[in-house]
Design an enzyme around this catalytic site. Structure first.
Site, PDB file in Angstrom:
ATOM      1  N   SER A 155      90.787  38.461  76.584  1.00  0.00           N
ATOM      2  CA  SER A 155      91.732  38.278  75.468  1.00  0.00           C
ATOM      3  C   SER A 155      92.945  37.517  75.970  1.00  0.00           C
ATOM      4  O   SER A 155      93.203  37.462  77.182  1.00  0.00           O
ATOM      5  CB  SER A 155      92.157  39.660  74.963  1.00  0.00           C
ATOM      6  OG  SER A 155      93.232  39.561  74.064  1.00  0.00           O
ATOM      7  N   TYR A 168      95.564  48.445  76.927  1.00  0.00           N
ATOM      8  CA  TYR A 168      94.631  47.378  76.509  1.00  0.00           C
ATOM      9  C   TYR A 168      94.768  46.195  77.467  1.00  0.00           C
ATOM     10  O   TYR A 168      93.774  45.628  77.918  1.00  0.00           O
ATOM     11  CB  TYR A 168      94.947  46.970  75.068  1.00  0.00           C
ATOM     12  CG  TYR A 168      94.000  45.927  74.503  1.00  0.00           C
ATOM     13  CD1 TYR A 168      92.643  46.198  74.314  1.00  0.00           C
ATOM     14  CD2 TYR A 168      94.465  44.660  74.140  1.00  0.00           C
ATOM     15  CE1 TYR A 168      91.779  45.238  73.781  1.00  0.00           C
ATOM     16  CE2 TYR A 168      93.608  43.699  73.603  1.00  0.00           C
ATOM     17  CZ  TYR A 168      92.265  43.991  73.436  1.00  0.00           C
ATOM     18  OH  TYR A 168      91.413  43.040  72.914  1.00  0.00           O
TER      19      TYR A 168
HETATM   20  P1  NDP Z   1      85.114  44.686  66.436  1.00  0.00           P
HETATM   21  O1  NDP Z   1      85.799  45.995  66.330  1.00  0.00           O
HETATM   22  O2  NDP Z   1      84.648  44.019  65.187  1.00  0.00           O
HETATM   23  O3  NDP Z   1      83.891  44.770  67.436  1.00  0.00           O
HETATM   24  C1  NDP Z   1      83.844  45.649  68.518  1.00  0.00           C
HETATM   25  C2  NDP Z   1      82.386  45.891  68.850  1.00  0.00           C
HETATM   26  O4  NDP Z   1      82.324  46.726  70.008  1.00  0.00           O
HETATM   27  C3  NDP Z   1      81.630  46.593  67.742  1.00  0.00           C
HETATM   28  O5  NDP Z   1      80.413  45.942  67.542  1.00  0.00           O
HETATM   29  C4  NDP Z   1      81.414  47.989  68.282  1.00  0.00           C
HETATM   30  O6  NDP Z   1      80.173  48.500  67.791  1.00  0.00           O
HETATM   31  C5  NDP Z   1      81.332  47.708  69.782  1.00  0.00           C
HETATM   32  N1  NDP Z   1      81.567  48.900  70.565  1.00  0.00           N
HETATM   33  C6  NDP Z   1      82.691  49.644  70.614  1.00  0.00           C
HETATM   34  N2  NDP Z   1      82.511  50.696  71.403  1.00  0.00           N
HETATM   35  C7  NDP Z   1      81.239  50.618  71.887  1.00  0.00           C
HETATM   36  C8  NDP Z   1      80.460  51.427  72.735  1.00  0.00           C
HETATM   37  N3  NDP Z   1      80.949  52.554  73.275  1.00  0.00           N
HETATM   38  N4  NDP Z   1      79.192  51.054  73.008  1.00  0.00           N
HETATM   39  C9  NDP Z   1      78.681  49.924  72.451  1.00  0.00           C
HETATM   40  N5  NDP Z   1      79.370  49.117  71.639  1.00  0.00           N
HETATM   41  C10 NDP Z   1      80.636  49.473  71.351  1.00  0.00           C
HETATM   42  O7  NDP Z   1      86.161  43.750  67.199  1.00  0.00           O
HETATM   43  P2  NDP Z   1      86.070  42.261  67.777  1.00  0.00           P
HETATM   44  O8  NDP Z   1      84.867  41.562  67.335  1.00  0.00           O
HETATM   45  O9  NDP Z   1      87.399  41.673  67.516  1.00  0.00           O
HETATM   46  O10 NDP Z   1      86.013  42.567  69.347  1.00  0.00           O
HETATM   47  C11 NDP Z   1      85.086  42.000  70.226  1.00  0.00           C
HETATM   48  C12 NDP Z   1      85.771  41.733  71.559  1.00  0.00           C
HETATM   49  O11 NDP Z   1      86.755  40.721  71.387  1.00  0.00           O
HETATM   50  C13 NDP Z   1      86.492  42.922  72.164  1.00  0.00           C
HETATM   51  O12 NDP Z   1      86.238  42.988  73.543  1.00  0.00           O
HETATM   52  C14 NDP Z   1      87.963  42.613  71.917  1.00  0.00           C
HETATM   53  O13 NDP Z   1      88.798  43.213  72.853  1.00  0.00           O
HETATM   54  C15 NDP Z   1      87.937  41.103  72.040  1.00  0.00           C
HETATM   55  N6  NDP Z   1      89.063  40.418  71.421  1.00  0.00           N
HETATM   56  C16 NDP Z   1      89.316  40.560  70.078  1.00  0.00           C
HETATM   57  C17 NDP Z   1      90.411  39.949  69.523  1.00  0.00           C
HETATM   58  C18 NDP Z   1      90.786  40.140  68.095  1.00  0.00           C
HETATM   59  O14 NDP Z   1      91.922  39.763  67.704  1.00  0.00           O
HETATM   60  N7  NDP Z   1      89.926  40.670  67.249  1.00  0.00           N
HETATM   61  C19 NDP Z   1      91.293  39.086  70.316  1.00  0.00           C
HETATM   62  C20 NDP Z   1      90.908  38.994  71.699  1.00  0.00           C
HETATM   63  C21 NDP Z   1      89.840  39.630  72.215  1.00  0.00           C
HETATM   64  P3  NDP Z   1      79.855  50.023  67.400  1.00  0.00           P
HETATM   65  O15 NDP Z   1      81.100  50.613  66.837  1.00  0.00           O
HETATM   66  O16 NDP Z   1      78.737  49.890  66.408  1.00  0.00           O
HETATM   67  O17 NDP Z   1      79.407  50.664  68.670  1.00  0.00           O
END
Ligand code: NDP
Length: 260
Positions: A155, A168
């Protein structure tokens, strides 16, 4: 005509929403068979059906990657079903914000478990030491590409420190450092290890925070800034992965234009 990733297999963690779901679609569009890993199986099944309908190949794998056995099983199921593993996108993540003073340490533990330990579990499982199961290392020696990829989703929070983002940021700065180290370890074996650092993206990521965090941090930020959409980040990932064998994208930083 064959697409750039025809004959390859990708595993995307956090594929049930946001960046992960769009990345899985894009990789499938480019010809990769894609394993979709997350906890919400219904979401994964729907996504897999959509990919299949569009002519791609997908497998829904329910797994909580904070559990090492489940992360290993997700990699194993992928290789059992598709026969190999060429691309690992470590995308699953959690962002719980707020001051360090008075914080709930359980929130820290949950973030560290997903953003750090989960990423380590899948990475370790995709690079097993067993000679007959070297997955990414084996794919890097074989056609069609003779190169393999790990893309870690960090990020902008892995580059800049801001108040109330403390733990974070600890996790994302850590992902950057780990990525650089692993890149050096694996470069000679043609496994490319790159890090992608998105700025703000409109996804579910903020939704797990409490009302105070929404009112004091997220809502004011979102009111002032345009955000990326998940497809913007998926585009960047599908720029990194299909590079020619001799080219590695070590780091990519993608932000909304108005986010400095
Ligand atoms: P979302 O919340 O939409 O996606 C997060 C995903 O992580 C979900 O699919 C969730 O699936 C999965 N997840 C969470 N916990 C677990 C677990 N224990 N096991 C398996 N899967 C898990 O957010 P984003 O798409 O935004 O995030 C994706 C990545 O991008 C992250 O690493 C985030 O830090 C990074 N990011 C996001 C930004 C933003 O502004 N959105 C900016 C910079 C980086 P489920 O709950 O079904 O398990």
């Amino acid at each position: 005509m064959a697409s750039k990733l025809t004959g390859t297999v990708a595993l995307v963690t956090g594929a049930s929403s946001g960046i992960g779901a769009d990345t899985a679609r894009r990789l499938a569009d480019q010809g990769a068979a894609v394993a979709l890993v997350a906890r919400r199986k219904d979401r994964l099944r729907t996504l897999a059906a959509g990919i299949t309908e569009a002519g791609g190949t997908a497998l829904a794998v329910e797994a909580d990657i904070t559990d090492r056995d489940q992360a290993e099983s997700a990699v194993r199921q992928t290789v059992e079903r598709f026969g190999r593993l060429d691309i690992l996108v470590n995308n699953a993540g959690l962002m719980l914000l707020g001051p360090v003073v008075g914080a709930d340490p359980q929130e820290w533990e949950r973030m560290i478990a997903v953003n750090v330990q989960g990423l380590l579990h899948t990475t370790h499982a995709a690079l097993p030491h067993l000679p007959h199961l070297p997955h990414l290392l084996k794919a890097a020696e074989e056609d069609p590409r003779q190169v393999a990829d790990i893309v870690n989703i960090s990020s902008i929070a892995g580059r800049q420190a801001w108040a109330s983002y403390g733990v974070y940021k600890l996790t994302k700065f850590g992902v950057n450092g780990f990525t650089g180290s692993l890149r050096q370890e694996l470069a000679g074996r043609h496994v490319r290890v790159g890090v992608l650092e998105p700025g703000a993206v409109d996804t579910e990521l903020g939704s797990h925070n409490n009302d105070t965090v929404h009112a004091e941090i997220l809502d004011p930020f979102n009111a002032q800034h345009e955000r990326l959409v998940p497809a913007d980040v998926a585009d960047a990932i599908t720029y990194m992965v299909p590079r020619p064998r001799h080219t590695a994208i070590a780091e990519l930083w993608v932000t909304p234009t108005d986010q400095a």
